[in-house]
Design a protein around this motif. Structure first.
Motif, mmCIF file in Angstrom:
data_model
loop_
_atom_site.group_PDB
_atom_site.id
_atom_site.type_symbol
_atom_site.label_atom_id
_atom_site.label_comp_id
_atom_site.label_asym_id
_atom_site.label_seq_id
_atom_site.Cartn_x
_atom_site.Cartn_y
_atom_site.Cartn_z
ATOM 1 N N GLU A 93 6.344 3.689 -0.015
ATOM 2 C CA GLU A 93 6.272 5.113 -0.352
ATOM 3 C C GLU A 93 5.761 5.300 -1.776
ATOM 4 N N CYS A 94 5.392 6.528 -2.066
ATOM 5 C CA CYS A 94 4.760 6.924 -3.344
ATOM 6 C C CYS A 94 5.225 6.068 -4.527
ATOM 7 N N LEU A 95 4.255 5.489 -5.199
ATOM 8 C CA LEU A 95 4.563 4.596 -6.314
ATOM 9 C C LEU A 95 4.300 5.246 -7.672
ATOM 10 N N GLY A 96 4.064 6.548 -7.676
ATOM 11 C CA GLY A 96 3.853 7.218 -8.959
ATOM 12 C C GLY A 96 2.492 6.913 -9.549
ATOM 13 N N ALA A 97 1.486 6.928 -8.707
ATOM 14 C CA ALA A 97 0.108 6.734 -9.181
ATOM 15 C C ALA A 97 -0.777 7.724 -8.439
ATOM 16 N N CYS A 98 -0.179 8.850 -8.068
ATOM 17 C CA CYS A 98 -0.794 9.773 -7.113
ATOM 18 C C CYS A 98 -2.170 10.277 -7.534
ATOM 19 N N GLY A 99 -2.400 10.414 -8.833
ATOM 20 C CA GLY A 99 -3.692 10.902 -9.301
ATOM 21 C C GLY A 99 -4.755 9.823 -9.296
ATOM 22 N N PRO B 125 7.127 12.277 -4.538
ATOM 23 C CA PRO B 125 5.695 12.152 -4.278
ATOM 24 C C PRO B 125 4.875 13.197 -5.039
ATOM 25 N N GLY B 126 3.842 12.724 -5.702
ATOM 26 C CA GLY B 126 3.001 13.603 -6.499
ATOM 27 C C GLY B 126 3.305 13.525 -7.990
ATOM 28 N N THR B 127 4.343 12.814 -8.372
ATOM 29 C CA THR B 127 4.814 12.831 -9.761
ATOM 30 C C THR B 127 4.587 11.488 -10.454
ATOM 31 N N PHE C 262 0.834 -1.206 0.000
ATOM 32 C CA PHE C 262 0.000 0.000 0.000
ATOM 33 C C PHE C 262 0.866 1.251 0.000
ATOM 34 N N CYS C 263 0.540 2.179 -0.878
ATOM 35 C CA CYS C 263 1.196 3.473 -0.829
ATOM 36 C C CYS C 263 0.671 4.222 0.391
ATOM 37 N N ARG C 264 1.602 4.753 1.190
ATOM 38 C CA ARG C 264 1.162 5.481 2.398
ATOM 39 C C ARG C 264 1.580 6.955 2.331
ATOM 40 N N THR D 288 1.727 11.050 0.793
ATOM 41 C CA THR D 288 0.801 12.189 0.732
ATOM 42 C C THR D 288 -0.549 11.986 0.047
ATOM 43 N N CYS D 289 -0.515 11.855 -1.284
ATOM 44 C CA CYS D 289 -1.783 11.906 -2.026
ATOM 45 C C CYS D 289 -2.654 10.707 -1.712
ATOM 46 N N CYS D 290 -2.047 9.559 -1.503
ATOM 47 C CA CYS D 290 -2.846 8.385 -1.143
ATOM 48 C C CYS D 290 -3.328 8.506 0.297
HETATM 49 S S1 FES Z 1 1.193 9.284 -3.193
HETATM 50 FE FE1 FES Z 1 0.463 7.259 -3.490
HETATM 51 S S2 FES Z 1 1.170 6.816 -5.483
HETATM 52 FE FE2 FES Z 1 2.020 8.802 -5.129
#
Ligand code: FES
Ligand SMILES: Cc1cc2nc3c(=O)[nH]c(=O)nc-3n(C[C@H](O)[C@H](O)[C@H](O)COP(=O)(O)O)c2cc1C
Ligand code: SF4
Lengths: 172, 456
Positions: free
Chosen positions: A131-137, B87-89, A90-92, A94-96
């Motif tokens: 951490e962020c997996l590049g699927a933030c949107g 993050p965010g990209t 699981f991405c934990r 910011t955006c997720c």
């Molecule tokens: S914050 Fe979850 S994929 Fe970027």
């Protein structure tokens, strides 16, 4: 710490893949193939790397075992102990996180009766926070094998777990 | 119609395949460059275009290429940075997924300009299915004579391979990336020497982002001047913006530099405004390393000019009232988002990703994470807020790589713009015990509590 043993098996297919990976770098820089080779070896060995397996990789790339350990311990994608057959990452970030990603990870853990980082006793599932997996949107999201599962909801997680149990999910 | 450079052909059905890509003018820039231009002429066009690196730092690409050490006679390399972990990209993933040959085409032309005969695309390990898409696309490029020996009979040889990482944000930093490409831990190197002199295997190397390299074909086909005519001032061309958070239409957009942020935010062609009509609270415009901005500085700069999508405009006001275009990771937060929690989350990220070589970064990011955690969970003290300020100011500028700065700026900006939220957490611990506190009761509803209390 618990000791685990691992069946080591370099199939012809894996050996051919390793040869191909090594051929991408100049002969005098064979070590450069280390990261991709470790991925291939781990994928072919139930998604983890035991010390004897790492030693074997060192031998193939003609480097010292410590050079492999250094790398395996630095990068998060190499597992040093057995993981569940289905590892839900699981991405934990910011955006997720703001889209209830944390709640969904908790939901999944409760459902499986484990905590983040743990594996179910039957060896089927692990849940890991990454951490962020590049699927933030497209969050909240998780990674399973090579693939992403996006716009997660409780219902989607239920269905995914069920598909895993029925062997309907491809990892690679 | 806004100019599309990277997305020019995106809507053509099947453009991800070699055949369709080629039929629609794909690889013509390789033909043009190798048959009619010298390597220096290609570099000259890229310089003329004014394009700046799209990985976050915004360094002029043509200038970087001209620094590559050709005199030493050592083998040279192009390494495409597809580590994309800010993050965010998620724009590079989008390009490689939907139009992989655009990157390969650009990498061939760039390698030609640099005189590189062996180049790599370094992709983050988590993008494993994209890695496989690229492997397939590269095989097609080899089969059709765009890679290998004596390409198009020009005498230019190029091997281009894809290499994968294995989960480490810091490997996006170019010298850590080179270490990783050599099969080592991703510890950033001291500079100088710069990669243009001593890069992978101590050989001259240029590292460029996926979006930067994907722009090269258009520049060669249309000329640097045509590229420079798009955009505004020193921010030429277009930029991919990946939008996420509480907006109607999250996704990846190609915008002309200079577009007003307000238009991007509210027009239906782009973000379409806030989702569920909740109020806007803050935006991080360029990935988690960039400063967060409160509502009053998103659409206007401090002196009241419209904020534009450009390097200069986002940075206007410096660290106090500005931020940065960065990687184009545009994150939007509504009033249910807790800035303290968000800042803790970002600090946790940087602490987790610090490679640990420099004490200020290794220790400082951990301290910030801990203090933010305690404030967020109702265990903070009034002086914690200033301790945070202090720690971040001691990390900044005192580290080997910019990750230290990247970790400290978001904390400074969050406190600077949202100090009252930190104070609220410290003074009303009972109210923040539940992590959804602002979901249930946004800051606007509780602000009067702080104001009614004497400030110590
Ligand atoms: S914050 Fe979850 S994929 Fe970027
Ligand atoms: C911690 C850190 C992470 C970075 N991550 C990336 C990344 O994921 N992708 C990228 O292109 N550049 C990243 N960069 C910037 C690179 O160091 C480098 O500037 C860039 O790849 C150069 O390409 P460009 O000039 O085309 O932007 C990162 C920098 C730092 C300090
Ligand atoms: S600033 Fe942080 S990530 Fe960069 S080299 Fe130092 S410890 Fe490593």
């Amino acid at each position: 710490m618990k000791e685990y043993t691992q069946q080591i098996n370099f199939t012809d297919e894996l050996k051919a893949r390793i040869r191909e990976l090594i051929s991408r770098y100049p002969a005098e820089h064979k070590k450069s193939a280390l990261l991709p080779v470790l991925h291939a070896v781990q994928d072919a060995h139930d998604n983890w790397l035991s010390v004897p397996l790492m030693d074997k990789v060192a031998e193939i790339l003609e480097i010292k075992p410590i050079e492999v350990y250094e790398v395996v311990t630095f990068y998060t994608m190499y597992n040093q102990k057995p993981m569940g057959k289905y590892m839900l990452e699981f991405c934990r970030t910011t955006c997720c996180a703001i889209q209830r990603g944390e709640d969904l990870m908790e939901y999944t853990c409760n459902k499986l009766g484990i905590k983040p980082g743990e594996t179910t006793p039957d060896g089927m599932f692990s849940v890991v926070g990454v951490e962020c997996l590049g699927a933030c949107g497209y969050g909240p999201m998780l990674q399973l094998g090579d693939y992403y599962h996006e716009h997660l909801t409780e219902e989607k997680i239920d269905a995914l777990l069920e598909d895993c149990r029925q062997g309907k999910v491809n990892l690679h | 119609m806004a100019t599309k450079i990277l997305f020019e052909k995106l809507d053509i059905p099947g453009i991800e395949t070699y055949e369709v890509y080629r039929k629609n003018g794909g690889y013509t820039s390789v033909e043009k460059a190798l048959k009619t231009m010298s390597p220096d002429e290609v570099t000259e066009q890229v310089k003329l275009s004014g394009i700046r690196g799209r990985g976050g730092a915004g360094f002029p690409m043509g200038m970087k290429w001209s620094f590559i050490d050709k005199a030493s006679g050592k083998p040279r390399h192009l390494v495409v940075n597809a580590d994309e972990s800010e993050p965010g990209t998620y724009k590079d993933r989008f390009l490689m997924h939907h139009i992989p040959h655009l990157l390969i085409e650009g990498a061939i032309v760039a390698s030609y300009a640099l005189g590189a005969n062996l180049s790599y695309i370094y992709i983050r390990g988590e993008y494993m299915w994209i890695y496989k898409i690229l492997e397939k696309a590269l095989a097609e490029a080899y089969d059709n004579g765009w890679l290998g020996k004596n390409i198009l009979g020009s005498g230019f040889d190029l091997d281009l391979h894809v290499h994968c990482g294995a989960g480490a944000y810091v490997c996006g930093e170019e010298t850590a990336l080179l270490e990783s490409l050599e099969g080592k831990r991703g510890n950033p190197r001291m500079k100088p020497p710069f990669p243009a002199v001593s890069g992978v295997w101590a050989e001259p190397t240029v590292v460029n982002n996926v979006e930067s390299i994907s722009s090269v074909s258009w520049i060669v086909n249309h000329g640097g001047e045509a590229y420079a005519n798009v955009g505004i001032g020193k921010s030429t061309g277009t930029k991919l913006i990946c939008a996420s958070g509480h907006i109607k239409n999250p996704g990846v957009y190609e915008v002309e530099m200079g577009m007003p942020v307000e238009e991007f935010f509210y027009s239906d062609e782009y973000l379409g405004g806030m989702i569920d009509d909740r109020p806007l609270k803050a935006v991080i415009p360029g990935g988690a390393s960039m400063q967060i901005l409160p509502t009053q500085y998103i659409f206007k700069t401090a002196n009241g000019d419209p904020r534009l999508m450009s390097y200069e405009s986002w940075a206007d006001g410096g660290k106090l009232t500005g931020s940065g275009l960065g990687s184009g990771g545009f994150m939007v937060f509504n009033d249910t988002v807790c800035i303290v929690r968000n800042t803790w989350n970002i600090s946790r990220f940087f602490h987790h990703e610090s490679c640990g070589q420099c004490t200020p970064c290794r220790e400082g990011t951990g301290w910030m994470e801990k203090i933010l955690y305690r404030i967020e969970n109702g265990l903070g003290r009034e002086e914690d807020i200033n301790i945070l300020y202090d720690i971040q100011s001691q990390i900044e500028g005192n580290t080997i790589c910019p990750l230290g700065d990247a970790a400290s700026w978001p904390v400074a900006a969050a406190i600077h713009h949202f100090r009252e939220e930190f104070e609220y957490h410290v003074r009303f611990p009972e109210k923040v015990k539940n992590k959804d506190h602002f979901r249930n009761e946004p800051m606007d509803k509780v602000r009067h509590l702080i104001n009614s209390m004497a400030v110590s």
